[in-house]
Design an enzyme around this catalytic site. Structure first.
Site, PDB file in Angstrom:
ATOM      1  N   LYS A  75       0.835  -1.204   0.000  1.00  0.00           N
ATOM      2  CA  LYS A  75       0.000   0.000   0.000  1.00  0.00           C
ATOM      3  C   LYS A  75       0.870   1.255   0.000  1.00  0.00           C
ATOM      4  CE  LYS A  75      -3.474   2.519   2.705  1.00  0.00           C
ATOM      5  NZ  LYS A  75      -4.290   2.541   3.953  1.00  0.00           N
ATOM      6  N   ASP A  97       6.300  -1.988  11.796  1.00  0.00           N
ATOM      7  CA  ASP A  97       5.095  -2.394  12.517  1.00  0.00           C
ATOM      8  C   ASP A  97       5.258  -1.974  13.975  1.00  0.00           C
ATOM      9  OD1 ASP A  97       2.920  -3.546  13.708  1.00  0.00           O
ATOM     10  OD2 ASP A  97       3.234  -5.552  12.878  1.00  0.00           O
ATOM     11  N   TYR A 136      -6.930   6.625  24.790  1.00  0.00           N
ATOM     12  CA  TYR A 136      -6.219   7.422  23.781  1.00  0.00           C
ATOM     13  C   TYR A 136      -5.704   8.718  24.399  1.00  0.00           C
ATOM     14  CZ  TYR A 136      -5.264  10.045  19.505  1.00  0.00           C
ATOM     15  OH  TYR A 136      -4.656  10.781  18.522  1.00  0.00           O
ATOM     16  N   LYS A 152      -1.722  10.058  24.882  1.00  0.00           N
ATOM     17  CA  LYS A 152      -1.216  11.330  24.361  1.00  0.00           C
ATOM     18  C   LYS A 152      -0.620  12.199  25.469  1.00  0.00           C
ATOM     19  CE  LYS A 152      -1.725  10.716  20.032  1.00  0.00           C
ATOM     20  NZ  LYS A 152      -0.518  10.633  19.158  1.00  0.00           N
TER      21      LYS A 152
END
Length: 340
Positions: free
Chosen positions: A95, A124, A251, A255
């Protein structure tokens, strides 16, 4: 690479250290909302304008997660500003190669930068081994030639997933903080070597987020035994523990850890060699994350009213990489400004 970071234990081993730094406490037990003064997103986000003279001529820039969203927009924008070479660090190289070919053959790039180059390498972030292999490959190919590292790749989900067939770390923490931290440390000497050769500071710009201010640590304090050096428990054990997983905050928590790591890394990195900063693109329409349909629908409506396009959001990346200087070292950037 620095005696003050022991990555054999964990890239987050510094988190239990009670040092003071720029605008938060290092120890997670101190990261409470009133110190981070929760910020509300304005109804209209600031208009972002880059200097007309901004150029990335001669620069080789490595971008993780470059095949979609902000990473893809940043690649195009950097090439429009004459970046010499973009290096993709992507999980799907097929991709990645297809996207690279589409970018390089697009009329806008062929017109302004016919000699543009994109190199696609496998990375990865779910696996430490892949990070180490990738870092070795980058060192071999780009020793003294890598100017900038843009840590853009990330993931978000409401579902808890433990990697390595249940024997590794929780996925959001691994992809958003642990693996990028390891990669930054592994490539730091390469960036420093480039700076010594060119006489110009290199860059590590790590993509953060304003959602860090909605972290869970103030509401659910981390038990002392995970923070104390002699507690017998590793801080990663807490984040891997199912009881610590707050789906709507994981999440945000990751952060906040990015901001804390950037601040600590800056303490041991010479800004005359490498400027390290943490950049929030603001609210951006990208379709990011592995979220359920109902939440995606809500986000689509809300983001449709307030969010930037990926192209506008990517301007924050170019500012962090090419405009912000030593004043941004170890700092969090929002709307192209150092923000506390």
């Amino acid at each position: 690479h620095s005696p003050q970071f022991d990555i054999t234990t964990s890239p987050l081993s510094f988190l239990s250290t009670p040092h003071q730094h720029h605008h938060t406490e290092t120890g997670l037990k101190h990261a409470i909302p009133n110190q981070l003064h929760l910020q509300q997103m304005p109804y209209f986000q600031a208009k972002l304008i880059l200097p007309p003279t901004l150029t990335f001529t001669t620069k080789t820039i490595l971008i993780t997660g470059a095949t979609a969203g902000l990473g893809l927009a940043a690649t195009t924008l950097l090439l429009q500003h004459y970046a010499s070479e973009i290096v993709f660090g992507v999980r799907n190289t097929t991709k990645g190669s297809l996207i690279a070919s589409q970018i390089l053959s697009s009329p806008q790039i062929k017109k302004v930068h016919p000699n543009a180059k994109i190199t696609v390498l496998h990375l990865d972030l779910e696996k430490y081994e892949s990070v180490m292999s990738f870092a070795r490959e980058v060192r071999e190919k780009y020793e003294g030639r890598l100017d900038m590292l843009l840590l853009n790749a990330g993931t978000g989900s409401l579902r808890r997933e433990v990697l390595g067939e249940g024997k590794g770390h929780e996925k959001t923490m691994q992809v958003n903080i642990l693996s990028p931290a390891l990669l930054a440390l592994e490539l730091l000497p390469v960036l420093e070597a480039t700076a010594r050769r060119t006489g110009v500071p290199s860059r590590i710009s790590w993509v953060g987020s304003f959602v860090q201010f909605d972290h869970s640590f103030g509401k659910i304090p981390i038990p002392e035994e995970f923070l104390a050096k002699d507690g017998g428990k590793d801080i990663l054990g807490y984040f891997d523990d199912e009881k610590s997983f707050v789906s709507m905050a994981r999440y945000s928590d990751s952060k906040l850890l990015v901001t804390m790591f950037v601040e600590q890394l800056a303490r041991v990195v010479d800004p005359e060699l490498v400027v390290v900063n943490d950049v929030s693109p603001g609210m951006v329409r990208t379709g990011f994350g592995e979220y359920p349909v109902w939440l995606r629908g809500m986000m689509a409506v809300f983001f449709g009213l307030k969010a930037r396009s990926p192209e506008d959001g990517a301007k924050t990346y170019l500012h962090a990489l090419g405009v912000a200087e030593s004043e941004s070292h170890g700092m969090y950037l929002s709307d192209n400004k150092v923000t506390e």
